[in-house]
Design a protein around this motif. Structure first.
Motif, PDB file in Angstrom:
ATOM      1  N   HIS A 184       0.861  -1.187   0.000  1.00  0.00           N
ATOM      2  CA  HIS A 184       0.000   0.000   0.000  1.00  0.00           C
ATOM      3  C   HIS A 184       0.895   1.234   0.000  1.00  0.00           C
ATOM      4  CE1 HIS A 184      -2.718   3.135   1.448  1.00  0.00           C
ATOM      5  NE2 HIS A 184      -3.703   2.362   1.022  1.00  0.00           N
ATOM      6  N   ILE A 185       0.939   1.921  -1.133  1.00  0.00           N
ATOM      7  CA  ILE A 185       1.811   3.101  -1.243  1.00  0.00           C
ATOM      8  C   ILE A 185       1.032   4.393  -1.464  1.00  0.00           C
ATOM      9  CG2 ILE A 185       3.780   1.761  -2.079  1.00  0.00           C
ATOM     10  CD1 ILE A 185       3.084   2.737  -4.928  1.00  0.00           C
ATOM     11  N   ALA A 186      -0.269   4.298  -1.744  1.00  0.00           N
ATOM     12  CA  ALA A 186      -1.079   5.468  -2.060  1.00  0.00           C
ATOM     13  C   ALA A 186      -1.714   6.067  -0.815  1.00  0.00           C
ATOM     14  CB  ALA A 186      -2.169   5.087  -3.061  1.00  0.00           C
ATOM     15  N   GLU A 187      -2.224   7.293  -0.968  1.00  0.00           N
ATOM     16  CA  GLU A 187      -2.939   7.930   0.136  1.00  0.00           C
ATOM     17  C   GLU A 187      -4.332   7.343   0.317  1.00  0.00           C
ATOM     18  OE1 GLU A 187      -3.143  12.133  -0.147  1.00  0.00           O
ATOM     19  OE2 GLU A 187      -1.070  12.442   0.515  1.00  0.00           O
ATOM     20  N   GLU A 188      -4.949   6.884  -0.795  1.00  0.00           N
ATOM     21  CA  GLU A 188      -6.308   6.357  -0.703  1.00  0.00           C
ATOM     22  C   GLU A 188      -6.358   5.108   0.175  1.00  0.00           C
ATOM     23  OE1 GLU A 188      -6.362   7.726  -5.178  1.00  0.00           O
ATOM     24  OE2 GLU A 188      -4.916   6.725  -3.902  1.00  0.00           O
ATOM     25  N   ALA A 189      -7.196   5.145   1.175  1.00  0.00           N
ATOM     26  CA  ALA A 189      -7.339   3.995   2.066  1.00  0.00           C
ATOM     27  C   ALA A 189      -8.020   2.828   1.364  1.00  0.00           C
ATOM     28  CB  ALA A 189      -8.145   4.398   3.301  1.00  0.00           C
ATOM     29  N   SER A 190      -8.726   3.116   0.262  1.00  0.00           N
ATOM     30  CA  SER A 190      -9.471   2.068  -0.443  1.00  0.00           C
ATOM     31  C   SER A 190      -8.562   1.077  -1.161  1.00  0.00           C
ATOM     32  CB  SER A 190     -10.429   2.701  -1.463  1.00  0.00           C
ATOM     33  OG  SER A 190      -9.715   3.472  -2.415  1.00  0.00           O
ATOM     34  N   LYS A 191      -7.320   1.472  -1.411  1.00  0.00           N
ATOM     35  CA  LYS A 191      -6.395   0.579  -2.114  1.00  0.00           C
ATOM     36  C   LYS A 191      -5.852  -0.486  -1.158  1.00  0.00           C
ATOM     37  CE  LYS A 191      -4.818   3.282  -6.074  1.00  0.00           C
ATOM     38  NZ  LYS A 191      -5.682   4.437  -6.031  1.00  0.00           N
ATOM     39  N   TYR A 192      -5.676  -1.685  -1.689  1.00  0.00           N
ATOM     40  CA  TYR A 192      -5.188  -2.800  -0.891  1.00  0.00           C
ATOM     41  C   TYR A 192      -3.667  -2.762  -0.813  1.00  0.00           C
ATOM     42  CZ  TYR A 192      -9.889  -4.743  -1.537  1.00  0.00           C
ATOM     43  OH  TYR A 192     -11.242  -4.941  -1.540  1.00  0.00           O
ATOM     44  N   GLY A 193      -3.121  -3.594   0.086  1.00  0.00           N
ATOM     45  CA  GLY A 193      -1.677  -3.748   0.117  1.00  0.00           C
ATOM     46  C   GLY A 193      -1.102  -3.902   1.514  1.00  0.00           C
ATOM     47  N   LEU A 194       0.103  -4.463   1.552  1.00  0.00           N
ATOM     48  CA  LEU A 194       0.833  -4.664   2.790  1.00  0.00           C
ATOM     49  C   LEU A 194       1.559  -3.395   3.207  1.00  0.00           C
ATOM     50  CD1 LEU A 194       2.528  -7.971   1.614  1.00  0.00           C
ATOM     51  CD2 LEU A 194       0.712  -7.863   3.332  1.00  0.00           C
ATOM     52  N   ASP A 195       1.873  -3.291   4.493  1.00  0.00           N
ATOM     53  CA  ASP A 195       2.823  -2.301   4.962  1.00  0.00           C
ATOM     54  C   ASP A 195       4.074  -3.057   5.414  1.00  0.00           C
ATOM     55  OD1 ASP A 195       2.214  -3.421   7.461  1.00  0.00           O
ATOM     56  OD2 ASP A 195       0.898  -1.774   8.037  1.00  0.00           O
ATOM     57  N   ARG A 196       5.085  -2.344   5.885  1.00  0.00           N
ATOM     58  CA  ARG A 196       6.346  -2.994   6.267  1.00  0.00           C
ATOM     59  C   ARG A 196       6.138  -4.036   7.375  1.00  0.00           C
ATOM     60  NH1 ARG A 196      11.737  -0.892   5.128  1.00  0.00           N
ATOM     61  NH2 ARG A 196      11.572   0.042   3.054  1.00  0.00           N
ATOM     62  N   GLU A 197       5.308  -3.685   8.338  1.00  0.00           N
ATOM     63  CA  GLU A 197       5.110  -4.596   9.476  1.00  0.00           C
ATOM     64  C   GLU A 197       4.476  -5.906   9.019  1.00  0.00           C
ATOM     65  OE1 GLU A 197       2.848  -4.757  13.834  1.00  0.00           O
ATOM     66  OE2 GLU A 197       2.773  -2.933  12.608  1.00  0.00           O
ATOM     67  N   LYS A 198       3.422  -5.813   8.220  1.00  0.00           N
ATOM     68  CA  LYS A 198       2.746  -7.020   7.742  1.00  0.00           C
ATOM     69  C   LYS A 198       3.648  -7.822   6.804  1.00  0.00           C
ATOM     70  CE  LYS A 198      -1.929  -5.172   8.204  1.00  0.00           C
ATOM     71  NZ  LYS A 198      -3.154  -4.721   7.488  1.00  0.00           N
ATOM     72  N   ALA A 199       4.412  -7.126   5.978  1.00  0.00           N
ATOM     73  CA  ALA A 199       5.326  -7.824   5.076  1.00  0.00           C
ATOM     74  C   ALA A 199       6.408  -8.558   5.861  1.00  0.00           C
ATOM     75  CB  ALA A 199       5.961  -6.828   4.107  1.00  0.00           C
ATOM     76  N   GLY A 200       6.903  -7.918   6.914  1.00  0.00           N
ATOM     77  CA  GLY A 200       7.914  -8.554   7.743  1.00  0.00           C
ATOM     78  C   GLY A 200       7.386  -9.806   8.416  1.00  0.00           C
ATOM     79  N   ALA A 201       6.140  -9.740   8.905  1.00  0.00           N
ATOM     80  CA  ALA A 201       5.529 -10.909   9.537  1.00  0.00           C
ATOM     81  C   ALA A 201       5.332 -12.022   8.520  1.00  0.00           C
ATOM     82  CB  ALA A 201       4.192 -10.515  10.164  1.00  0.00           C
ATOM     83  N   LEU A 202       4.977 -11.649   7.302  1.00  0.00           N
ATOM     84  CA  LEU A 202       4.798 -12.635   6.236  1.00  0.00           C
ATOM     85  C   LEU A 202       6.113 -13.345   5.917  1.00  0.00           C
ATOM     86  CD1 LEU A 202       3.244 -13.988   3.937  1.00  0.00           C
ATOM     87  CD2 LEU A 202       3.614 -11.942   2.563  1.00  0.00           C
ATOM     88  N   ILE A 203       7.175 -12.589   5.808  1.00  0.00           N
ATOM     89  CA  ILE A 203       8.486 -13.174   5.507  1.00  0.00           C
ATOM     90  C   ILE A 203       8.922 -14.124   6.619  1.00  0.00           C
ATOM     91  CG2 ILE A 203      10.933 -12.648   5.181  1.00  0.00           C
ATOM     92  CD1 ILE A 203       9.951  -9.987   3.876  1.00  0.00           C
ATOM     93  N   THR A 204       8.695 -13.717   7.867  1.00  0.00           N
ATOM     94  CA  THR A 204       9.030 -14.585   9.003  1.00  0.00           C
ATOM     95  C   THR A 204       8.275 -15.901   8.921  1.00  0.00           C
ATOM     96  OG1 THR A 204       9.495 -12.693  10.433  1.00  0.00           O
ATOM     97  CG2 THR A 204       8.978 -14.783  11.508  1.00  0.00           C
ATOM     98  N   SER A 205       6.999 -15.820   8.569  1.00  0.00           N
ATOM     99  CA  SER A 205       6.181 -17.029   8.440  1.00  0.00           C
ATOM    100  C   SER A 205       6.688 -17.927   7.310  1.00  0.00           C
ATOM    101  CB  SER A 205       4.719 -16.650   8.186  1.00  0.00           C
ATOM    102  OG  SER A 205       3.925 -17.794   8.006  1.00  0.00           O
TER     103      SER A 205
END
Length: 224
Positions: free
Chosen positions: A117-138
């Motif tokens: 998620h890189i846009a200002e619009e909240a309607s757009k989907y996507g990971l942030d750094r924290e969620k991506a980091g948790a995904l990589i750990t998993s």
């Protein structure tokens, strides 16, 4: 030379010169329009609706590389798993695990991109750094077996402010660098940055895009 051919050749030249690849976004457009570009040698097309993608895959030449570029529901993965070339918008571990499951069932490997998620619009989907980091750990704890993470994807804010769009694209390039090499066993394949559309692809190319998703410039306005 038709107008479609002229626009296509100009776009393809510009994008290729930046060492990137053009994905022709054919969603909502009829098969005849896809075949116009196919006859010009183009093979990479993007769709965002599963039913429409399946219908077009069944009707059109089998050497087309289909890119799924929309928000994908887990219960729809099975329908495209046997043939999809690249899924651009994986935004959760649950979706990623389902893709891996269905790829195994289809006896093939599926390439995907992690959507940030890189846009200002909240309607757009996507990971942030924290969620991506948790995904990589998993993934380190339980690696994928039939899915390859090939890069990242993002959509910039819909705005005329080029400085803002550039900053958002650059943030996606930073996410790419941050995550590169951290996904176990998949570093060589992690090389794609999917960003840029009809209205902002020059900015995306300047920021390092390797996959540009262009629809309206090639096909005109959507049918629906």
């Amino acid at each position: 030379m038709s107008e479609t051919e002229k626009v296509y050749q100009e776009l393809n030249t510009t994008i290729s010169a930046a060492e990137a690849q053009l994905i022709a976004v054919s969603k909502t457009h009829p098969q005849e329009r896809i075949m116009e570009l196919y006859e010009l040698g183009h093979r990479d097309f993007g769709e965002n609706r599963v039913a429409e993608l399946v219908e077009k895959h069944e009707a059109l030449p089998k050497d087309i590389r289909w890119h799924f570029i929309g928000h994908l529901q887990r219960n729809k993965v099975k329908a495209i798993a046997p043939f999809v070339h690249l899924i651009h918008a994986v935004d959760s571990e649950r979706l990623l695990r389902e893709i891996d499951k269905q790829a195994k069932a289809a006896d093939r490997k599926i390439s995907v991109l992690l959507q940030f998620h890189i846009a200002e619009e909240a309607s757009k989907y996507g990971l942030d750094r924290e969620k991506a980091g948790a995904l990589i750990t998993s993934l380190k704890e339980k690696p994928l077996t039939h899915t390859t993470i090939s890069g990242v994807m993002g959509m910039a804010t819909f705005t005329d402010d080029e400085a803002q769009v550039t900053a958002e694209f650059e943030s996606l390039a930073e996410h790419f660098k941050w995550i590169q090499g951290t996904i176990p066993g998949q570093s060589p394949e992690f090389r794609e940055i999917s960003m840029g559309m009809s209205g902002d692809y020059p900015l995306a190319l300047a920021a390092g895009s390797t996959l540009v998703r262009v629809g309206s410039l090639l096909f005109g306005q959507r049918y629906t």
